[in-house]
Design a protein around this motif. Sequence first.
Motif: not given
Lengths: 644, 242
Positions: A77-78, A82, A247, B57-60, B62-65, B158-162, B225-226
């Motif tokens: 999902r990441r 996204v 990313a 990862d995305c650093r914006e 949204i990726c939830g990493q 909108s959950c980012i799964g973090c 976060p969301q």
Amino acid sequence: MYYTTDTATTPNAKIPEGDLKDKWSNFKDKTRLISPNNRHQYKILVVGTGLSGASAAASLAELGYNVSTFCFQDSPRRAHSVAAQGGVNAMKNYKNDGDSVYRMFYDTLKGGDFRAREANVYRLAECSSHLIDQAVAQGVPFAREYSGYLANRSFGGVQVSRTFYARGQTGQQLLLGAYQAMMRQVHLGRIKSFTRHEMLDLVTENGVAKGIIVRNMDTGEISRHAAHAVVLATGGFGKIYYLSTLAMGCNGSAIWRAHKKGAWTSCPSWTQIHPTCLPQAGNYQSKLTLMSESLRNDGRIWVPQTKNENRKAIEIPEEDRDYYLERKYPSYGNLAPRDIASRAAKERIDAGHGVGPLKNAVYLDFKDAIATQGKDIISKKYGNLFNMYEKITGINAYQQPMMISPAAHFSMGGLWVDYELSTNIPGLYAIGEANFSDHGANRLGANSLLQACIDGYYVLPQTLPQYLAQQGKATPPESSSEAFMKAENQVRSQLEELSGINGSKTVDHFHRELGKILYDKCGLSRSAKGLTEAIESIRVLRKSFLQDLKIPQVLQGINEELEKAGRVADYLEIGELMCIDALSREESCGAHFREEHQTPDGEAKRNDSDFSYISCWKKNADTPVLIKEPLQFEFTKPTERSYK
Amino acid sequence: MDFKLKIWRQDNPQSKGKMVDYEVKKISPDTSFLEMLDQLNETLILRGENPISFDYDCREGICGQCCLFINGRAHGPIEHTSTCQLHMRSFREGETIYVEPFRAGPFPIKKDLKIDRQALDKIIASGGYISVNTGQAPEANQTLIDSDTVEQAFDAASCIGCGACVASCKNGSAALFTAAKISHLFQLPQGKIEHKKRIKNMVETMDQLGFGACSNTGACEVECPQGISISHIALMNREFWK
């Protein structure tokens, strides 16, 4: 000479017979199928689980194939799909504003400056409508009118509203739809998902793709995976510029290692530099965040009339502002396509009109939109983007204009594929941003989500089975051959080599240096002199990298620096090929702007008689070989691309 | 700006971790928290020490990493913000900052600040979808959905799964994560058919994976976060017992 040309080889794009609008149907009517009972015997590896990878994996597993997926993230999902914000284009003509499959096809072909295949682009437009149906059925919460019907907005380079959106999180919602479809197949046991696994080599036997070598990024374990077909859905390599909208983990290694095994790379220098991103603010910045193009629906872009203006934006009166996009491109205005908007911004910044502490930005102003529509409406449309802007910059964009700047964003180039999305290596497919297919020399906004989905949901599941059917009866794939052993040993020795250098500079140091070279010499504007200098500088940098890199010397367990080192080693090679590709194309088209080839008013000057082809680069021992796939325009006539 | 850092270091899942002191100097206030750690890591690498492992990862946002527990709060001091969107201007000059991984039984630590969140994927795999195969879908505008309903479904989707909800909960409950997906799909007409089976499977999976029960403290909602509301948990509970 940095390359040689092979005129004897003509790539076969396998475009089906018939009229433009019948080609895809003709393909589907005649393609060979595999009976449902036999499909589970065929193993398919999908590398990358973004929109194209997840949708392809789910769709192939639904058909009954035996699928394994691989991604470097800790969850599918990441993947970076996204982060796509603004929307996805589709031809529904819900607005009754004159849209049609042909118009969408033509907009996309023209947007790409007539440097893509007609048949591919037409198929993209033709399949687009189904995608919206599929996504809605999955539960993607696209924006709706009060009546309950789906809503649309406009994106750059078109004069209709065909963009479907889910707030500023369209990519997230589409990806979650594909991810959930994929996880459903994981649950049913039809997909085996390997997360935190990075592909480090492609294995070929007698020129046919047979599998991959991967590294488990948590344990360091190297393993072999054999299959009947391999699909690369590994996204773009814009992160090569170091500072980009991508990313941190996005990379070009999977496609580059396939390239080194014989797959052709097409038009690697065609990188989209997105006009609306946050400007660079300091030396340790790690990325340039994208602000959706949808903002240009209501925001007006301007710079001060006078050079080195020191007044604050809100203190500058109307008569001292230059709304340069509206001035230069009156019919498209602020919705000029990305390549044109970015180049216009660079031109103004270079001419001394840039704003911000580093004078490297332009204003994106919502003052007029707020005055006419009210703050509430603007907030409903773009609230999350305004919040994001404030979180990062500390500036309230309701009160003063945003400051934006162009940044590397999307790779139009990638692995060469034919109409069936097959690379020139039988059994190796490339989908989504990883391939070069539909966008030509410039991608239109909201077409990347579209292409990723169309490749994954609709095209690959129809084309890949034909290859499998040609193999005859499926025999279980084997990973014990000499080719697998050799590939695995190569991977191991490269990792040992990188970790053993023990020099004095970090991976990021080299990556930042490479990024600077590429932004300066192979970015928005290119010249023969600059590109030649860039090639030489990259060679020096690569030598220094191989002598002076310092990373922790650990091969087992987690070692992020080792992962990054492998990617930067590839970037240093890809960067050189990008410059060679840009040097070989002595014309300007789309995002590729050669200073030597411009019209008197500074627009891109295409040269159709000499350069109407897709470059296909073949790896060779010393210098790369250029093979040309000529573009044929049977149904359209390439014209000068004007948005004035 | 200068900061003192106390950072959780742990070599591997089996080893015993500890807090280790670091100092960073001359950091620009506009540097993001992760970029500050990048700078510290470059120093450590050049000194021949092991850099600190952390997720990003995305650093914006949204990726939830990214998933750091900063000064006792998931994603740090700013509400409704993921770690990557946090900047050093949110801290005081000279402040001592505590950095730990998200902690919960089902999130084992892999190394330093990196954790394993596959449990969240398992919850989704057990039913977090609408079972539609590619090609089956009817014309999109055939099902009209009023815009308020879509907006409410979106709030949940909108959950980012973090996993900040799990890390913030004293019970280590994944109720907000699970409820958000159940609520997203339940509110849409196309998601109603499988609703009963979905809720049963997802809640059972959540329990089997060792996540705790929800005791309605609301800590999750504060750190999400969301900004996803705990009213979705109420919906999940109500529907579960129906």
